[in-house]
Design a protein around this motif. Structure first.
Motif, short mmCIF file in Angstrom:
data_model
loop_
_atom_site.label_atom_id
_atom_site.label_comp_id
_atom_site.label_asym_id
_atom_site.label_seq_id
_atom_site.Cartn_x
_atom_site.Cartn_y
_atom_site.Cartn_z
N ASP A 1 0.84 -1.19 0.00
CA ASP A 1 0.00 0.00 0.00
C ASP A 1 0.88 1.24 0.00
O ASP A 1 2.10 1.16 -0.09
CB ASP A 1 -0.95 -0.01 1.20
N ALA A 2 0.22 2.40 0.10
CA ALA A 2 0.95 3.67 -0.02
C ALA A 2 1.97 3.85 1.09
O ALA A 2 2.92 4.63 0.94
CB ALA A 2 -0.04 4.82 -0.02
N GLY A 3 1.82 3.13 2.20
CA GLY A 3 2.77 3.25 3.30
C GLY A 3 3.96 2.32 3.20
O GLY A 3 4.86 2.38 4.04
N THR A 4 3.98 1.45 2.19
CA THR A 4 5.08 0.51 2.03
C THR A 4 6.31 1.24 1.51
O THR A 4 6.25 1.92 0.49
CB THR A 4 4.70 -0.61 1.05
N ALA A 5 7.40 1.10 2.23
CA ALA A 5 8.64 1.77 1.85
C ALA A 5 9.75 0.74 1.71
O ALA A 5 9.55 -0.45 1.91
CB ALA A 5 9.01 2.83 2.89
N GLY A 6 10.94 1.22 1.37
CA GLY A 6 12.08 0.34 1.24
C GLY A 6 12.17 -0.25 -0.15
O GLY A 6 11.65 0.29 -1.13
N ALA A 7 12.84 -1.40 -0.23
CA ALA A 7 13.09 -2.05 -1.51
C ALA A 7 12.20 -3.27 -1.67
O ALA A 7 12.06 -4.09 -0.76
CB ALA A 7 14.56 -2.47 -1.61
N LEU A 8 11.61 -3.38 -2.85
CA LEU A 8 10.80 -4.54 -3.22
C LEU A 8 11.49 -5.23 -4.39
O LEU A 8 12.12 -4.57 -5.22
CB LEU A 8 9.39 -4.13 -3.63
N LEU A 9 11.36 -6.55 -4.46
CA LEU A 9 12.02 -7.33 -5.50
C LEU A 9 11.00 -8.03 -6.37
O LEU A 9 10.13 -8.75 -5.87
CB LEU A 9 12.96 -8.37 -4.88
N ALA B 1 2.78 1.23 -4.34
CA ALA B 1 3.72 1.65 -3.27
C ALA B 1 4.57 2.79 -3.81
O ALA B 1 5.73 2.59 -4.17
CB ALA B 1 4.57 0.46 -2.83
N PRO B 2 4.04 4.01 -3.86
CA PRO B 2 4.72 5.10 -4.54
C PRO B 2 5.97 5.62 -3.86
O PRO B 2 6.68 6.45 -4.46
CB PRO B 2 3.64 6.19 -4.62
N THR B 3 6.27 5.16 -2.64
CA THR B 3 7.52 5.58 -2.00
C THR B 3 8.56 4.47 -1.96
O THR B 3 9.67 4.68 -1.48
CB THR B 3 7.27 6.09 -0.57
N ALA B 4 8.20 3.30 -2.47
CA ALA B 4 9.14 2.17 -2.48
C ALA B 4 9.97 2.17 -3.76
O ALA B 4 9.58 2.76 -4.77
CB ALA B 4 8.38 0.84 -2.35
N THR B 5 11.10 1.50 -3.70
CA THR B 5 11.92 1.26 -4.87
C THR B 5 11.77 -0.20 -5.28
O THR B 5 11.90 -1.10 -4.44
CB THR B 5 13.41 1.55 -4.59
#
Length: 201
Positions: A58-66, A83-87
């Motif tokens: 969701d929009a609160g998910t941060a950090g790195a996703l694979l 997740a607009p703040t995640a990479t």
């Protein structure tokens, strides 16, 4: 004739462009695809089940996703829009797939938050809050196990892995194997012959 597979590093088959349209969580996507990549003509049914049944960030998910085995980038594009703040790190051995994912990340306005790389170019020590994959079952069991042994340990301590595997291609045996390796595995959903597995430490 060509012996290309979607896991060929340098596919030499013709690659006429094509568009793949699909909807996830009420949002329409139109992405570029081409021959020589995984499920070039449509959103793969297993990937569709994964994106429908797993818990999207969701929009609160941060950090790195694979996105492991990104293909032309449907999972990457869904993750980055939710997740607009995640990479999102999109990993694939196939150079054509990487090029398409790069283009599609730009199409959804997320070029600055997507890193499209070969497996060996993921920085050492980088851990992931989430791992998403429709893993390449057809590379063979030993290669598949080696792939998961390499990448699942890159989950952060509280990280979550989401995998989708067809039951007839060994979804239940993979579940058992992951459990034997010490992972906590929950069959989160089953639909259309696919198992969606939630994997944690």
């Amino acid at each position: 004739m060509t012996a290309d597979h979607y896991f060929s590093p340098h596919p030499g088959s013709p690659s006429p462009p094509r568009a793949v349209e699909f909807n996830v969580a009420g949002r329409d996507y139109t992405l570029d695809s081409a021959g020589g990549v995984f499920s070039a003509d449509r959103l793969d049914p297993g990937t569709a089940v994964l994106l429908r049944k797993a818990d999207l960030p969701d929009a609160g998910t941060a950090g790195a996703l694979l996105d492991l085995g990104c293909g032309f980038g449907p999972i990457t594009c869904v993750l980055t829009t939710h997740a607009p703040t995640a990479t999102v790190w999109a990993v694939d051995v196939n150079e054509r797939a990487r090029r398409l994912t790069t283009d599609n990340a730009a199409r959804v306005g997320a070029a600055d938050r997507v890193r499209v790389v070969e497996p060996d170019d993921v920085p050492d020590g980088l851990t992931f809050a989430q791992l998403w994959s429709n893993p390449p079952i057809r590379i063979g069991k030993d290669e598949l196990h080696a792939l998961l042994r390499r990448w699942l340990p890159r989950l952060a301590p509280d990280g979550v892995g989401w995998l989708v595997v067809a039951r007839h291609l060994g979804g239940d045996s993979l579940h058992r194997w992951l459990t034997e390796q010490g992972w906590q595995v929950h069959r989160h959903a089953s639909q259309k012959g696919y198992r969606v597995l939630r994997v944690t430490r």
